[in-house]
Design a protein around this motif. Sequence first.
Motif, mmCIF file in Angstrom:
data_model
loop_
_atom_site.group_PDB
_atom_site.id
_atom_site.type_symbol
_atom_site.label_atom_id
_atom_site.label_comp_id
_atom_site.label_asym_id
_atom_site.label_seq_id
_atom_site.Cartn_x
_atom_site.Cartn_y
_atom_site.Cartn_z
ATOM 1 N N THR A 1 -19.403 8.069 1.925
ATOM 2 C CA THR A 1 -19.040 6.773 2.488
ATOM 3 C C THR A 1 -17.522 6.674 2.564
ATOM 4 O OG1 THR A 1 -19.088 5.826 0.274
ATOM 5 C CG2 THR A 1 -21.093 5.602 1.593
ATOM 6 N N ALA A 55 -14.250 3.513 2.743
ATOM 7 C CA ALA A 55 -13.855 2.104 2.745
ATOM 8 C C ALA A 55 -12.794 1.927 3.825
ATOM 9 C CB ALA A 55 -13.300 1.717 1.369
ATOM 10 N N LEU A 76 -18.356 -5.184 -4.035
ATOM 11 C CA LEU A 76 -18.028 -4.272 -5.131
ATOM 12 C C LEU A 76 -16.771 -4.736 -5.869
ATOM 13 C CD1 LEU A 76 -18.547 -0.818 -3.354
ATOM 14 C CD2 LEU A 76 -20.205 -2.146 -4.688
ATOM 15 N N LEU A 108 -9.990 5.937 -1.881
ATOM 16 C CA LEU A 108 -8.941 5.121 -1.259
ATOM 17 C C LEU A 108 -9.500 4.305 -0.096
ATOM 18 C CD1 LEU A 108 -6.295 7.980 -0.873
ATOM 19 C CD2 LEU A 108 -6.681 6.507 -2.860
ATOM 20 N N GLY A 116 0.828 -1.199 0.000
ATOM 21 C CA GLY A 116 0.000 0.000 0.000
ATOM 22 C C GLY A 116 0.868 1.257 0.000
ATOM 23 N N SER A 124 -19.662 2.684 -7.597
ATOM 24 C CA SER A 124 -18.311 2.596 -7.031
ATOM 25 C C SER A 124 -17.282 3.122 -8.015
ATOM 26 C CB SER A 124 -17.963 1.166 -6.671
ATOM 27 O OG SER A 124 -16.634 1.143 -6.216
HETATM 28 O O1 TXA Z 1 -5.907 -4.994 -0.476
HETATM 29 C C1 TXA Z 1 -6.213 -3.820 -0.635
HETATM 30 O O2 TXA Z 1 -7.388 -3.420 -0.540
HETATM 31 C C2 TXA Z 1 -5.072 -2.833 -0.953
HETATM 32 C C3 TXA Z 1 -4.182 -2.752 0.286
HETATM 33 C C4 TXA Z 1 -3.105 -1.711 0.118
HETATM 34 O O3 TXA Z 1 -4.960 -2.511 1.408
HETATM 35 N N1 TXA Z 1 -5.606 -1.562 -1.302
HETATM 36 C C5 TXA Z 1 -6.242 -1.328 -2.488
HETATM 37 O O4 TXA Z 1 -6.624 -0.012 -2.687
HETATM 38 O O5 TXA Z 1 -6.449 -2.182 -3.316
HETATM 39 P P1 TXA Z 1 -7.021 0.576 -4.104
HETATM 40 O O6 TXA Z 1 -7.037 2.033 -3.918
HETATM 41 O O7 TXA Z 1 -6.104 0.092 -5.142
HETATM 42 O O8 TXA Z 1 -8.500 0.127 -4.316
HETATM 43 C C6 TXA Z 1 -9.514 0.743 -3.564
HETATM 44 C C7 TXA Z 1 -10.843 0.495 -4.186
HETATM 45 C C8 TXA Z 1 -11.296 1.651 -5.073
HETATM 46 O O9 TXA Z 1 -10.814 1.536 -6.371
HETATM 47 C C9 TXA Z 1 -12.802 1.506 -5.010
HETATM 48 O O10 TXA Z 1 -13.192 0.590 -5.968
HETATM 49 C C10 TXA Z 1 -13.045 0.943 -3.622
HETATM 50 O O11 TXA Z 1 -11.832 0.465 -3.138
HETATM 51 N N2 TXA Z 1 -13.553 2.007 -2.737
HETATM 52 C C11 TXA Z 1 -12.853 2.816 -1.916
HETATM 53 N N3 TXA Z 1 -13.663 3.662 -1.256
HETATM 54 C C12 TXA Z 1 -14.914 3.391 -1.670
HETATM 55 C C13 TXA Z 1 -16.198 3.922 -1.353
HETATM 56 N N4 TXA Z 1 -16.347 4.908 -0.479
HETATM 57 N N5 TXA Z 1 -17.275 3.399 -1.981
HETATM 58 C C14 TXA Z 1 -17.127 2.370 -2.859
HETATM 59 N N6 TXA Z 1 -15.937 1.827 -3.208
HETATM 60 C C15 TXA Z 1 -14.843 2.327 -2.614
#
Ligand code: TXA
Length: 345
Positions: free
Chosen positions: A119, A121, A196, A66, A40, A228
Amino acid sequence: MHTQVIQIDPDHIDLSSIRLAAQKILDGRLVAFPTETVYGLGANALNGDAVSRIFAAKGRPPSDPLIVHIYSLDQLNQVAIQIPDLAYRLAEKFWSGPLTLVLPRNESITPAVSAGLHTVAVRMPSHPVALALLRSANVPIAAPSANLFSRPSPTTAQHVLEDLKDRVDIILDGGRVDIGVESTVLDLTSDVPTILRAGGLTLEALRQVIPNCVMRNVYLGEDESAASPGMMMKHYSPRAKMLLFDGERESVLRSMVDEARRHHRAGVLVFDEDEGVFEGSGVATSRLGSESDLAQIATNLFSAMRDLDQKNVDVILVRGVKREGLGLAIWDRLVRAAEGRVISK
Ligand code: TXA
Ligand code: MG
């Protein structure tokens, strides 16, 4: 900015290194760290300037939210509000681990983290280095995967360095990660709990706690304004064009061999069982492991894509996996890497 790489043995964590990295986080700087899923790229989730550095370093559009990381359930209230009982039941069973929950956002979390959504995550990673960093900084840490936007996620510190050299202050090198695909993202703000993003925690495992949980089965990107953000199709892509073959093994392998002949230098993400097929044919191969071992395939997937890119292939061919257990997440990453180019046989 000069990137400092610090080796950390996850079994004997050197706390002075962790404190140095935690201080960087508190100073509003960026620290890449291993989690059990992928590396990360972390920043203080309470600090808007720090979070905007993440988007700049990755070249990530600000519309892509994020994930916030915590080390204890006590921190959950700092990140989210109106937390349903179900969240605590899931946390009890699956945290720390590869499950991310989408909940109503606490305003202390800077809106940039959530791309302006109401929201947020949140997840509690299980990697000892991630937990040590979170505990030492004692603030929630926002962290996407530590790759350049649309590149395969990093499963080693070397991958992070390849993509983010001099764009991140510190990389904590805790070795190769365990799972290799990102966490499962579960939305608890919709009427029915909805996955999602398929990930390291399987649908089958989730259904033991929430039998009614559903899988959102669309590939967005065509429609960026959809529920999403950040789930667009072009994601996790190697540089070479990728083609995903699906269907009965023998005919799939025959068309892969035919396709390989049409290219100057083809690369294959290959299962152990298929290696003989491509031997002596001049194609570059990178091993995923045994077809029957989904955990091994997940671990190897992103590094194998990067490996073929370094061999300068002009196309990457891969045979699909069965879509159960971890296979759902693997299939999802393959379809995205192939930007939807699935050839059914
Ligand atoms: O395994 C993992 O989840 C890794 C490690 C570093 O923790 N992190 C990761 O983060 O894969 P990232 O940024 O590559 O993917 C995050 C995804 C976003 O692309 C989105 O699809 C979803 O999480 N996401 C984040 N916040 C959200 C929200 N408030 N509502 C819906 N989806 C959300
Ligand atoms: Mg990512």
